[in-house]
Design a protein around this motif. Structure first.
Motif, PDB file in Angstrom:
ATOM      1  N   TYR A  99      -1.184  -3.095  10.112  1.00  0.00           N
ATOM      2  CA  TYR A  99      -0.735  -3.479   8.766  1.00  0.00           C
ATOM      3  C   TYR A  99       0.705  -3.050   8.505  1.00  0.00           C
ATOM      4  CZ  TYR A  99      -5.743  -3.962   8.210  1.00  0.00           C
ATOM      5  OH  TYR A  99      -7.040  -4.325   8.379  1.00  0.00           O
TER       6      TYR A  99
ATOM      7  N   GLN B 294       2.751  -5.046   5.839  1.00  0.00           N
ATOM      8  CA  GLN B 294       2.234  -4.838   4.487  1.00  0.00           C
ATOM      9  C   GLN B 294       2.566  -3.440   4.008  1.00  0.00           C
ATOM     10  OE1 GLN B 294       0.899  -6.724   6.885  1.00  0.00           O
ATOM     11  NE2 GLN B 294      -1.255  -6.934   6.374  1.00  0.00           N
TER      12      GLN B 294
ATOM     13  N   LEU C 186      -2.480   4.642  -0.562  1.00  0.00           N
ATOM     14  CA  LEU C 186      -3.112   5.583   0.349  1.00  0.00           C
ATOM     15  C   LEU C 186      -3.996   4.887   1.387  1.00  0.00           C
ATOM     16  CD1 LEU C 186      -4.038   8.365  -2.184  1.00  0.00           C
ATOM     17  CD2 LEU C 186      -2.102   8.274  -0.640  1.00  0.00           C
ATOM     18  N   LEU C 187      -4.225   3.589   1.190  1.00  0.00           N
ATOM     19  CA  LEU C 187      -5.058   2.877   2.149  1.00  0.00           C
ATOM     20  C   LEU C 187      -4.368   2.736   3.501  1.00  0.00           C
ATOM     21  CD1 LEU C 187      -6.482   0.055  -0.113  1.00  0.00           C
ATOM     22  CD2 LEU C 187      -7.577   2.153   0.607  1.00  0.00           C
ATOM     23  N   TYR C 188      -3.059   2.765   3.488  1.00  0.00           N
ATOM     24  CA  TYR C 188      -2.330   2.632   4.752  1.00  0.00           C
ATOM     25  C   TYR C 188      -2.215   4.001   5.393  1.00  0.00           C
ATOM     26  CZ  TYR C 188      -1.104  -1.880   2.860  1.00  0.00           C
ATOM     27  OH  TYR C 188      -1.173  -3.125   2.338  1.00  0.00           O
ATOM     28  N   GLU C 189      -2.756   4.098   6.583  1.00  0.00           N
ATOM     29  CA  GLU C 189      -2.696   5.378   7.277  1.00  0.00           C
ATOM     30  C   GLU C 189      -1.508   5.339   8.230  1.00  0.00           C
ATOM     31  OE1 GLU C 189      -6.097   6.211   9.608  1.00  0.00           O
ATOM     32  OE2 GLU C 189      -5.528   8.308   9.888  1.00  0.00           O
TER      33      GLU C 189
END
Lengths: 343, 534
Positions: free
Chosen positions: A193, A196, A171-174
């Motif tokens: 990112y 990643q 969930l860190l990747y928006e």
């Protein structure tokens, strides 16, 4: 090919009609008010109720009611969820891509693993390799998917810590939503990112996709094995052998191509099975797809959502069947003339 | 040859995909924290919702209050630098900070700093029924209506840009404590005006603007909540760049995610002793002021009859429930107030587990042939009840022994609360976590006539005598006098038994070792303002 297309279109229309009749009749069969079941609208004022009844021809006879319902479906209006009053069409459009993505990935894995293994088994007929592959196929086919899923999480996520246990992406990747397909969205996004995120999404997909792929892969093994065995018995293979072609030449040039045609025909049929497995797997792996949503709706007794969810899922599976039929017909001209029931 | 080239290409692609850039991965994870929460917030404004899940998710992250509680339960300054109370206790003047900036988000850019107008706006919304925002979320302000805020406050006056005065109708011993709770948040008046001019008032409670350490980036119900750091937070530098609430309803799911590093901190961990065995994980606990209870809907048969309530109370084996559900994390409750409260009544005679007496009471109430009713069990874990569904099953088995059939009902959390508020239940397993140390915060919200209307009194029980005792207790500052009144009120409660107290519990949370800083509070929600990752 034109007649074939027309025939398929005909079948498609009638099946869709039957599906909508079934889905429409569910609103009568579920407990509660029929109009509420159909629209999912709760807590509305009497005047809104009257307007809604008019919109759905609620006062007319059943045929008109059905026609009104069909009209709404064709406009993409599937009503509101009875649990949280969100628009079901939006929900489905949001969730369906995730399911398709996962199913396709699993399908590709099942095909890549299943078909070559089946061919190898046929080529090594009655030899140890054949027995080993068949034994694996038997195990893979017999393991219940929910158990396999939990086992996979226990081993690869908790014990070994190799892969994440659930979700579609960390969930860190928006990631901005454009198409709904996560892989495509990541590639389209301008996040710093990006790579990643792609890697992370891929890592999240591996376990659930492998779990879903297990059962269809074993079916493909058996299909490919039988098809290859049949092909190897045919006279043109014998002729090729008599011409002095080497074994690998025979397999690569003649056998694989002809065996594949037989396999493709059955592959599509496996897709329905695969989507069912995907639904259960989505719950285990917390995958944000339509299967988890539908099972949640059943648990919540959200009748409007169940009705629309089933309609969309079954149309999707049916569409896949037609596409496979088409592919098969394109590959095998003989199939175009075949009538229903004749094979 | 051709095949070889293809194979090497695929191999290279896989290598690139799987290796990635570890260093970049590190930075995004270092500045971000994933908190696995047990449910979705029902609103983005703590004025309008008091459920623990909502408060945990939003209150301390998005907003500030005028004053707040210190660790020792004393009151400390927050948005107000200082305050002054007149001798008669009827006027409270707050002196505000000048350097406080509201969130700048995709949907709002503030043009001015926090001022007295914002304070007046925030409280007028609650008090003034004609205020353009009063009715926006249905006109319900559960906490403030429970404490009868509009009866306490006569008016709010802006003295100048940085001074605000509250006029009280009469002295109220819990007024400051009420303002220090997580519910008394300050909204932006400028944002309110902007929404009003665009006719989008309802967005004030769904697209929040506050002065808190984080601002809202995105929200998907049932899935996630994404916050970003508020760059110019007035109080301290916020160390986390991104704060994500991963909404994971299942407790095993949360534990799995903690073990697999997908969550940094999880709410309500199961098997804390197991987690403690892992050297990388830490279990924290705080003594929480709370009560888990079985509430009887006193407006509905069969629980409109006190005899039936008492019969059920006698039939439930509380000891077994504590052992099975709470383990070491909870203690048996005989009264609404926990032992650590100064108004706790230690003379209460516990209701003993006695099935024979339960049968006798049921017969007396006219249910010789047995009885069937519903128990609503909440679908989420709360500190006061970590597993309501199992608890309901235990109660079901207990009651089965005296010939009472129990059906267990559960819905998704927000639906559950909505239906509960409408009084559709016969009985419910629920609880209460106190917002501040005052005993009034247990008795008024759970049992007053007023909160029967606003919704937190799930028993819908209303006793005039009980109510007037609570009101009398608020009028005085004399603690002995107050204690005496609360003891009398508790005696009435024990006589009528609208709720059956079951347990008081500790609140637990588990986190990875590298997460530093205080998160859990004894009262109210969690707070990530001072949290960092190594």
């Amino acid at each position: 090919m034109l007649i074939f297309t027309l025939r398929k279109l005909n079948l498609f229309l009638f099946t869709m009609l039957l599906l909508t009749v079934l889905s429409f009749s569910l609103s009568f069969l579920f407990p509660g008010d029929q109009l509420t079941n159909l629209t999912g609208q709760l807590n509305i004022t009497p005047s809104e109720q009257t307007a809604l009844a008019k919109e759905y021809s609620h006062e007319s006879n059943i045929a008109w009611q059905y026609a009104a319902y069909l009209g709404h479906i064709l406009n993409g209006e599937l009503g509101l969820s009875m649990t949280n009053q969100t628009n079901i069409t939006d929900e489905i459009l949001r969730l369906l891509p995730a399911t398709i993505e996962l199913s396709l990935f699993a399908f590709v894995i099942a095909t890549i693993i299943g078909i070559p293994l089946g061919f190898i088994a046929a080529i090594r007929h009655h030899k140890p390799a054949d027995h080993v592959i068949l034994a694996f196929a038997m195990i893979g086919y017999s393991i219940p998917v929910f158990w396999l899923g939990l086992l996979a999480i226990l081993t690869f996520s908790i014990q070994l810590g190799w892969l994440p246990s659930g979700g579609q992406i960390s969930l860190l990747y928006e990631i901005e939503r454009t198409t709904g397909f996560m892989l495509v969205d990541i590639l389209l996004s301008d996040s710093p990112y990006k790579w990643q995120a792609l890697q992370n999404n891929f890592a999240h997909m591996i376990l659930p996709a492998l779990v879903i792929a297990a059962a269809p892969a074993t079916v493909f093994i058996r299909l490919a094995r039988t098809a290859m065995l049949e092909v190897l018995q045919t006279s043109y293979i014998k002729a090729a052998r008599a011409k002095g072609l080497s074994f690998s030449q025979i397999i690569l040039r003649h056998a694989i191509r002809n065996a594949l045609i037989k396999v493709v025909q059955h592959i599509g049929l496996q897709f329905a099975n695969l989507v069912t497995l995907a639904m259960i797997t989505e719950v285990i792996f917390n995958w944000p797809g339509i299967g988890r949503w539908l099972i949640e709706s059943i648990y919540q007794r959200d009748y409007t959502a169940i009705q629309s969810g089933l309609l969309v899922l079954s149309s999707f599976i049916f569409l896949v069947h037609i596409i496979t039929d088409y592919t098969y017909a394109a590959l095998n001209p003989l199939a175009r003339g075949a009538k229903y029931g004749s094979r | 040859m051709k095949l070889n080239r293809w194979l090497s290409a695929i191999f290279m692609a896989c290598l690139v995909l799987l290796s990635g850039c570890e260093i970049d991965n590190q930075t995004i994870a270092q500045n971000s924290l994933v908190y696995c929460a047990e449910g979705s917030p029902a609103s983005f404004n703590p004025q309008t919702d008091t459920s623990g899940t909502t408060i945990d998710a939003i209150a301390n992250q998005l907003y500030d209050r005028l004053i707040r509680f210190n660790d020792d339960n004393s009151i400390a300054p927050a948005l107000a630098k200082s305050w002054h109370l007149t001798r008669d206790g009827k006027m409270v003047t707050f002196y505000l900070r000048k350097d406080v900036i509201f969130h700048q988000t995709q949907y709002f850019t503030p043009t001015r700093n926090f001022s007295a107008d914002d304070v007046v706006f925030s409280f007028e919304r609650i008090l003034n029924t004609k205020h353009p925002f009063h009715q926006v979320s249905g006109g319900k302000y559960p906490f403030f209506q429970n404490v009868q805020f509009s009866n306490i406050v006569e008016g709010i006056e802006k003295i100048n840009d940085h001074t605000v005065r509250f006029k009280l109708r009469e002295a109220n011993s819990s007024f400051l404590a009420n303002l220090a709770t997580d519910y008394a948040v300050i909204l932006s008046q400028e944002y309110g005006q902007q929404l009003l001019s665009q006719g989008r008032q309802e967005e004030i409670d769904s697209k929040p603007i506050g002065t808190g350490p984080f601002k809202l980036q995105s929200y998907q119900s049932g899935s996630l909540l994404r916050y970003y750091r508020h760059e110019s937070y007035w109080h301290n530098e916020v160390k986390l760049n991104q704060l994500v609430f991963d909404i994971t309803a299942s407790d095993t799911g949360r534990l799995t995610k903690l073990l697999t590093n997908e969550c940094d901190v999880i709410a309500y961990p199961i098997a804390p002793h197991k987690i403690k065995e892992n050297p990388n994980l830490i279990v924290e606990e705080v003594t929480a002021f709370n009560i888990g209870y079985l509430g009887f809907n006193t407006q509905k048969a069969p629980f409109d009859d006190p005899l039936v309530r008492r019969a059920v109370a006698h039939a439930i084996n509380k000891d077994a429930i504590i052992t099975a559900i709470y383990g070491e994390q909870g203690e048996i409750a005989h009264s609404i107030l926990p032992k650590s409260s100064w108004a706790h009544d230690s003379s209460v005679i516990p209701i003993e587990y006695n099935p024979e007496q339960a049968i006798a009471l049921l017969q007396e109430a006219g249910y010789e042939d047995g009885l069937t009713f519903d128990i609503w069990a909440m679908p989420v874990q709360r500190s006061y009840n970590p597993n309501a569904l199992t608890m309901a099953k235990l109660i079901q088995a207990d009651l089965n022994q005296i010939g009472v059939k129990v059906d267990i009902v559960s819905y998704e959390w927000s639906t559950f609360l909505r239906r509960l508020g409408q009084g559709e239940h016969q009985s419910v397993l629920l609880g209460w976590s106190a917002d501040h140390p005052d005993p009034d915060n247990f008795l008024t919200p759970l049992l007053s006539c007023n909160s029967a209307e606003t919704g937190s009194n799930r028993a819908f029980w209303c006793d005039q005598e009980f109510d007037s005792l609570l009101k009398l207790a608020l009028k005085t500052d004399n603690i002995n006098q107050r204690k005496n009144l609360y003891l009398q009120a508790q005696a009435i409660f024990q006589r009528d038994l609208p709720l059956l107290p079951l347990a008081h519990s500790k609140r637990f949370q588990a986190r990875h070792e590298q997460v530093k800083g205080k998160i859990l509070n004894s009262f109210g929600g969690i707070n990530f303002a001072e949290v960092s990752k190594l």
